[in-house]
Design a protein around this motif. Sequence first.
Motif, mmCIF file in Angstrom:
data_model
loop_
_atom_site.group_PDB
_atom_site.id
_atom_site.type_symbol
_atom_site.label_atom_id
_atom_site.label_comp_id
_atom_site.label_asym_id
_atom_site.label_seq_id
_atom_site.Cartn_x
_atom_site.Cartn_y
_atom_site.Cartn_z
ATOM 1 N N HIS A 115 -1.279 3.041 -4.842
ATOM 2 C CA HIS A 115 -1.208 4.485 -5.063
ATOM 3 C C HIS A 115 0.067 4.925 -4.394
ATOM 4 N N HIS A 175 1.075 7.813 6.598
ATOM 5 C CA HIS A 175 0.025 8.615 7.227
ATOM 6 C C HIS A 175 0.513 9.216 8.534
ATOM 7 N N ASP A 189 2.030 2.222 4.193
ATOM 8 C CA ASP A 189 1.003 3.278 4.108
ATOM 9 C C ASP A 189 0.783 3.913 5.483
ATOM 10 N N HIS A 231 -2.910 10.557 0.853
ATOM 11 C CA HIS A 231 -3.231 10.296 -0.543
ATOM 12 C C HIS A 231 -4.725 10.415 -0.719
ATOM 13 N N ASP A 248 0.843 -1.195 0.000
ATOM 14 C CA ASP A 248 0.000 0.000 0.000
ATOM 15 C C ASP A 248 0.877 1.244 0.000
HETATM 16 ZN ZN LIG Z 1 -3.509 5.125 3.048
#
Ligand SMILES: [Zn+2]
Lengths: 258, 934
Positions: free
Chosen positions: B266, B222, B218, B274, B69
Amino acid sequence: MSTTVIGGAPPKPRPPPTPISHLPTDSARLYTHIHPLLLLSLYTYQFPSIVADPVAGLAATLVPLAALQIAYVAVCLPPTGNGTGSGAGNGPASGGAGGEKRKIGEKKKANGSAGKSDGIGGRIIPAVLSVLLSLLVAAPLLTAALVLFGAPITTHHAHTLLCGAHIAFLAAIPLVYVHGVDGAAWRDAVALLLPVDEVYGGLLGAVCGAWLGAVPIPLDWDREWQKWPVTIVTGAYIGYVFGRLLGGTMLKGKKVMF
Amino acid sequence: MAARTLLLTLANLLIPVAILVFATGFFPYKPFMPGLAEYDNLGWEDGMGWSNKSVADAPFDRLVFMVVDALRSDFVYSEGSGMTFVQSLIREGYALPFTAHATSPTITMPRVKAITTGSIPSFLDVILNFAESDTTSTLATQDTWLAQLKAKENGKLVMYGDDTWLKLFPDFFERADGTSSFFVSDFTEVDNNVTRHVPDELLNNDWNAMIMHYLGLDHIGHKAGPKSPNMLPKQKEMDDIVRDIYSAIENEDHLQNTLFVLCGDHGMNEGGNHGGSAPGETSPALVFMSPKLTKVTHAMEKKSPVVPKAGTEFEYYRMVEQSDVAPTLAGLMGVPVPKNNLGVFIEEFLGFWDDGRDRIQLLLRNARQVKSIVEATYPSLDFGDVVTQDHKKECDSPSTGQQLACKWQGVVDVMSTRTKIEISSRVGQLYKFMKAAQETMSSTASNYDVPRLVLGASLAVISVFLTLFTLPAFTPMSPQGLFYTLILVLYSILMFASSYVEEEHNFWYWATSAWLFYLFISASRKEWTANFILHPAIMVLVLHRIIRRWNQTGQKFAGADDIVHSPLFHGSYSIVLWTMIGSAYVDVTNRLSRHVARSIAAFEGLSGVALGAPDDEFDPNRLMAFIAVLPLGVTAFLFKLAFTALDAPELTGGINQDLLNWVASLGLVGIARMVFGGIALSAFWISVAEWKRAQGRRKNVDGNGDLAVALFDLLTLFLLTQTKAQNIPLYLLFRLQFFFLSTLNLDPTSLTTTTLLLTQTSFFALGNSNAISSIDLSTSYNGISGYNVTLVGILLFASNWAGPLYFTAAGTLLLGSHGGANSTRRHIDTSELDDRDWVREERAHLERLARQENIVAERKKDSGRAWSDHVSLMTLWTGVSVASVMVACAVLRQHLFIWTVFSPKFLFAMAWGIGFHFVGTIALGGLLWKVGRW
Ligand SMILES: [Zn+2]
């Protein structure tokens, strides 16, 4: 037409403030029209250097701005307590504090001397005093107001302070010159109770212009001049000139109603 | 009066209708082809010398699909990457690297859809992404390469990692272990949950596709952005997993025809978030790996690490579309291309087939499948297999559909030519058509339903006009009415400027400052306060100045200093934060105890025992009540502490570790339920008591609205539970604003204006913006163990709109003058007291006290009018804002930023228009207004 006596309260002894007119001399009549052009020319001339380095540019522009404002008030406006505006400005309430009463006495004296020596020389001193007062009192207050309205608080101190000083020089010097340290007049100025004239119109214009000057900052145009506080100062200059113009002509004598 | 109510109701009903009509035109439901694709006839049998059904042999029969991710391209390809093993594979030609362009919205679910179906998911998937378990969004019935691989003989799939896949593909997998991302502070567990299955699965030979989806990287993004110190170790961890799998492929016999794909769904922006379309967010990495790849890479330049293409930040190697993955996998695995695919087979892999006819066959099937979608979109155009006479005319046409028809004619032309022509020119023509089709079909311009856009916007405008007839009379034009109008006009203009949509908070902060200063001027005109610095309006302005710096939001100055990120709250200083949070909870608990004390008194009163005066300091009921409410307050606070220790451990640095360990052992779902249950129980108890009190009063005597205040305080506790720890001190500031406002004696129009400004301001001050990436999901699962769309939706709304809900309730209380100690003083003409004579003032004060009851009674009479005026002004605002956003979206539908700025804004306008206006302003406000009379 004093809005402070709405509702049947006993009439107040203080005479209602009246609009200021510029002195009835030819030079005053002429210079009052040249002055805004000179201001805008000065600002346009300095604009590139202000954009390049706001602190240095604004600091360098402050001195000629002060000079122009001194010239303007000395040539065109009645100094504080002068009777041109038929009692304008000398209206602290007799029911007010004792300190205010004392001030009236002072002003009466100044009034007499100014009335006799109607020359420019006698008006330079109050003009310079107005600059000092604006710098020491109005500029810090306006800077505080700028911060309250969103100016950066941890960075750009010099920028914000100079911005406040510019607005103070534009808006406050003429007002200090004609109203002195008359607390009631200043209260009325904040409460929008003064009648509009070219001096008060200039103040309202400069303040509104500075407020509107914040509008272009968030746009994604990536221009140098979008940086702090260029747009605010620009707005203040344009607003001042507009406010003066409208206040001295169309809106003269009107009051802000609400 | 009745006509007015009717008009207002109609105007209100039109708003959701307008929004829904516009939405269906703006995010049209794309025609999608049901069923699984099969190999269909190729055509041109004679010319090409192939049989209609022939299929080129596929080089692979097994797939390992590893999604990391938010794996941005530079995390794999750049000099500083930790993925050195992947880079060595690239250098040796065992890996083929790309940057896969992801379209906005760059969040996981639409991206997985794009990768598996090859289609370009509509923006509606964003909503469905949050309504996760919605069955209409599953891909169970759609054609994907997963479905194709499963349909193969002995097709079995296994899946480990992000449970988005399990929701998208219910009952698809032979074996699966889903992980959900409850806490973004979890960097390791989510990934270990996946990795622990890998060694066993590599030994199993019953599956033909294994999907893994790692979330840790991911989460790091964040939490701390792409430059976090945890990023490089995580890349190394991922690299080691790639090494393990790759060596298994090299060494195990049953894995020798395995294709190994590593990709990101992504990327992420510099803040680690994102959802939008910044280059960082749209540029994930895509690597194909296998020892067999040397066959296609031997002639290529193999370099790694590399620098991105000149002028770009994240474009490494060749840029392909994310949807290209689907047809490429189909070709390489030997299955038909999924039916709704708009992707194009990646050219580099054609080298696997030595026979040129196999290559053409592969591309032709891809092209025919894409053509069938184009045909469905342009049913009037000719996409036949025969060269038509007028196709020259079509090639000159500016219409995109006819351009595509022309390019297809070009394909037909080269395919029909009998003479031996170069294979490359046929391949070239096929690519020309497919690339053009991909570009046309993924650009949304052709997909708007313009009549619906017009209808939706018109309905919103009609609602505005209807509301205009219900407005309170503004004659003579009051400054507050003027200000309100000015806000609406300016807002409508700003919605057409993309940068002001991104920076909308600046508009509200700017307008609110001016409004509060106006309140100061307005009050000063009536009565000059000697110490004007401490004037209530100035105090509200000072508080506003602090509140607006709490969270930096928006795009232009993203990442600038703000209070939340200051060292004040982090590390060992977090005790400062927790002291503030504690004060917020103590304040609420204390206020609740007052209400409960009153309720005890109410029941005592009924049973004939002494009536305790509720506000008396020595009241024994007060003590009892405090003891009764304390558990609720303490539980709520402990929940916040336990939640934060898991969700944002950096904020609990100064807290005693044993305490943290103890609260962590309590189980979050259980405590959250206790808090919600406690709030519900208190609401019920106090309501019954107040109802009894109301019954006990004489008819015609209105209560003082205690129940409304009690419900407001319970709402505050609920909103605190739904707010992130670092934002909770804001409620102390909100509370102070509320208090100072209540001392200002504002007229109803001013109160509505203030409410509007503060609802908007508080929304942005809590860290929200008009970007999808700013939506906070972390508190949406409080007390929920399974998936329940409705509950998650309610909590999601409550946590993101907590500030607006707070101020809509506060505004209603102010309107009904239930708030604050000075409430009974409201609406007294203070201008009468201007002479500053203390004797007069004192006398007036006494008069005022005497007249108080009359005034209160008078006010109650026309107070119903105050509420309907409030509703009609708020309806006007909602109508105007929704209408202007719609008109902006419709007019600017070809704008470069339509999908990145304006569409997200429309989604937010939907939430404001339907969610906030009806749930907040009308339902919550109406309830508080109603019970305010008790
Ligand atoms: Zn995310």
